[in-house]
Motif scaffolding. Structure first.
Motif, mmCIF file in Angstrom:
data_model
loop_
_atom_site.group_PDB
_atom_site.id
_atom_site.type_symbol
_atom_site.label_atom_id
_atom_site.label_comp_id
_atom_site.label_asym_id
_atom_site.label_seq_id
_atom_site.Cartn_x
_atom_site.Cartn_y
_atom_site.Cartn_z
ATOM 1 N N LEU A 1 -0.037 3.462 -27.592
ATOM 2 C CA LEU A 1 -1.015 4.369 -28.195
ATOM 3 C C LEU A 1 -2.130 3.616 -28.901
ATOM 4 C CD1 LEU A 1 1.504 6.965 -29.691
ATOM 5 C CD2 LEU A 1 0.035 7.296 -27.700
ATOM 6 N N TYR A 2 -2.325 2.371 -28.538
ATOM 7 C CA TYR A 2 -3.274 1.503 -29.221
ATOM 8 C C TYR A 2 -4.719 1.963 -28.999
ATOM 9 C CZ TYR A 2 -3.426 -0.356 -24.463
ATOM 10 O OH TYR A 2 -3.532 -0.469 -23.101
ATOM 11 N N LYS A 3 -5.595 1.539 -29.918
ATOM 12 C CA LYS A 3 -7.042 1.775 -29.829
ATOM 13 C C LYS A 3 -7.384 3.257 -29.668
ATOM 14 C CE LYS A 3 -8.363 -2.806 -28.113
ATOM 15 N NZ LYS A 3 -9.058 -3.582 -27.070
ATOM 16 N N ASN A 4 -6.829 4.062 -30.566
ATOM 17 C CA ASN A 4 -7.188 5.465 -30.660
ATOM 18 C C ASN A 4 -7.578 5.757 -32.101
ATOM 19 O OD1 ASN A 4 -6.768 6.863 -27.968
ATOM 20 N ND2 ASN A 4 -4.793 5.825 -28.166
ATOM 21 N N ASN A 5 -7.495 7.007 -32.477
ATOM 22 C CA ASN A 5 -7.777 7.395 -33.854
ATOM 23 C C ASN A 5 -6.584 8.183 -34.410
ATOM 24 O OD1 ASN A 5 -9.246 7.687 -36.265
ATOM 25 N ND2 ASN A 5 -10.176 9.608 -35.573
ATOM 26 N N ILE A 6 -5.381 7.679 -34.129
ATOM 27 C CA ILE A 6 -4.161 8.324 -34.625
ATOM 28 C C ILE A 6 -4.066 8.098 -36.125
ATOM 29 C CG2 ILE A 6 -1.666 8.518 -34.378
ATOM 30 C CD1 ILE A 6 -3.169 9.238 -31.862
ATOM 31 N N GLN A 7 -3.846 9.179 -36.868
ATOM 32 C CA GLN A 7 -3.799 9.119 -38.321
ATOM 33 C C GLN A 7 -2.410 9.502 -38.823
ATOM 34 O OE1 GLN A 7 -6.920 11.833 -39.409
ATOM 35 N NE2 GLN A 7 -8.549 10.525 -38.629
#
Length: 217
Positions: free
Chosen positions: A100-106
């Motif tokens: 799930l790298y390089k996303n905007n998971i918060q």
């Protein structure tokens, strides 16, 4: 003839039960992934194929299954997703790669990810994750790659990770971690550069003793 029919009915019943069991397993994993889908914002529509009405999620894009239709990979790195991780991901007991790298998971990393007993790679780097690194990740005895760098994680590096004997790569650089760096187990061979850019993180622990500074939160 009656005996033959009885045997035929028995075989048919067994096949039906196996199909039902496969469907249940598939639906359970599909439900977990769809719960994750519902927590996300997907501006590029990369999850359009995630149809919850299917028997299992093995035909969904970015999902890989094994020959038994169990989910083994989730490849959603660099797909412009935002949102949160969900506890339901911890039910994917056959999952080996969570990318799930390089996303905007918060938000925080759910403790339930420690239930992913088959997990080999956990790649959550370059997101906006907050909170601590769960100590439950120390239960992931199959884990080889743990990349949590470039987030906003706080607290200590869990000492439970020193017992993950297969661990080869740990990168927690560019967070806000504190305390000391483990030196035992797999950490003996992790380069110090993988811990840099944590202003509150001290050097390697002395004689295997962790820092218990009360301000380390």
């Amino acid at each position: 003839m009656a005996l033959f029919n009885l045997r035929a009915v028995g075989v048919a019943t067994l096949v039906a039960l196996m199909v039902m069991l496969t469907a249940v397993n598939g639906n359970s994993e599909g439900d977990a992934l769809y719960a994750f889908r519902n927590s996300l914002t997907d501006p590029d529509n990369v999850l359009d194929s995630w149809d919850p009405t299917l028997v299992n999620p093995c035909t969904w894009f970015h999902v890989t299954c094994n020959q038994d239709n169990h989910v083994t990979r989730l490849d959603l790195g660099n797909t412009n997703l935002s949102g949160h991780l969900v506890p339901e991901l911890g039910t994917l007991e056959h999952l080996q790669y969570l990318e799930l790298y390089k996303n905007n998971i918060q938000g925080t990393i759910p403790n339930e990810l420690g239930n992913l007993k088959s997990l080999i790679s956990l790649d959550l780097y370059n997101n906006n994750l907050t909170g601590i690194i769960p100590s439950t990740l120390g239960k992931l005895q199959s884990l080889v790659f743990l990349r949590l760098n470039d987030n906003h994680l706080v607290g200590r590096i869990p000492r439970e990770l020193v017992n993950v004997s297969n661990l080869k790569v740990v990168d927690v650089s560019s967070n806000d971690l504190c305390g000391t760096i483990p030196t035992r187990g797999p950490f003996e061979h992790i380069p110090l550069s993988n811990f840099e850019n944590n202003p509150r993180l001290e050097g390697p622990e002395l004689q295997g003793l962790a820092s218990y500074d009360t301000n380390c939160i």
